[in-house]
Design an enzyme around this catalytic site. Sequence first.
Site, PDB file in Angstrom:
ATOM      1  N   LEU A 182       0.836  -1.197   0.000  1.00 59.98           N
ATOM      2  CA  LEU A 182       0.000   0.000   0.000  1.00 59.98           C
ATOM      3  C   LEU A 182       0.869   1.244   0.000  1.00 59.98           C
ATOM      4  CD1 LEU A 182      -2.688  -1.034   2.645  1.00 59.98           C
ATOM      5  CD2 LEU A 182      -2.740  -1.342   0.162  1.00 59.98           C
ATOM      6  N   CYS A 183       0.504   2.178  -0.865  1.00 59.74           N
ATOM      7  CA  CYS A 183       1.243   3.433  -0.953  1.00 59.74           C
ATOM      8  C   CYS A 183       0.617   4.436   0.004  1.00 59.74           C
ATOM      9  CB  CYS A 183       1.203   3.968  -2.390  1.00 59.74           C
ATOM     10  SG  CYS A 183       2.025   5.554  -2.594  1.00 59.74           S
ATOM     11  N   LEU A 184       1.217   4.539   1.189  1.00 58.91           N
ATOM     12  CA  LEU A 184       0.765   5.488   2.199  1.00 58.91           C
ATOM     13  C   LEU A 184       1.960   6.298   2.687  1.00 58.91           C
ATOM     14  CD1 LEU A 184      -1.466   3.030   4.287  1.00 58.91           C
ATOM     15  CD2 LEU A 184      -2.216   4.579   2.466  1.00 58.91           C
TER      16      LEU A 184
END
Length: 272
Positions: free
Chosen positions: A86-88
């Site tokens: 996940l791109c967070l």
Amino acid sequence: MATKAAHKRLTREYAALAAQPVEYITAHPAESNILEWHYVLTGPPQTPYHNGQYWGTLTFPPDYPFAPPAIRMHTPSGRFRCSERLCLSISDFHPKSFNPAWEVSTILLGVLSFMTSEDMTTGSISGTEAQRKEFAARSRWWNSTGGGSTDRTLGGSLKPSSNTKGFGSIKSGDGGKKFKEQWPELDEENWKAIEEQKIDPQTGRSLILAPAQNCSPETAALRKRASGSTAGLGAVVEGGQAARDAGQGWLGRNWGKLVVATLFVLLSDVQS
């Protein structure tokens, strides 16, 4: 291999989580590797994820906390792609924005917060509320059966389904082995619920037939004809014939009343 600083920091954070649990969040490191953490998020009330059981992993770099972990969620949710990073701002996609003061609890609260929002990023998907509620209802079954890939049956008394990939599952798994290794207590609870509710381990569908509801003779005729006919078009044809038969039976019993009512209406029109 974790540095001494990373090992010390993660050990301290695990002790802190055990002493002061965070609502809706459970997490622990794998016994064989302190850099591999497993978490379970429980869907909060008033969200489409309510009471869902969402299992994922945090993979920490050896130099944590000076670099962020890779974040993945393995349970289908209708919000994230299964097992994809996940791109967070708190993940390894953005190492420069990571604050070393952030802890495991901070990271997982960020995941939960993002999950319950509608923001989009790499690894997220756009699902409907109904889809997310359905995934939540099936999450415990999915975790403990590997999405229906288990060979386990209900008490050994039911034969496994021929569908070994799982009904409606996003990704077939390892039969739930990995989840059981990391979460034996939760796995036991899940299987207890599967047994009590008579859920087919291979499909996630209930094996309990709903009781027939009280209905009119016409509806009963439809059900009887439809259940005795072949599947598909044949059932539609039989059902239609049953409806016509039911309608003709009602006309036959009440034709006299219909004639009198019709004559009454005609006479009223003439007199007026």
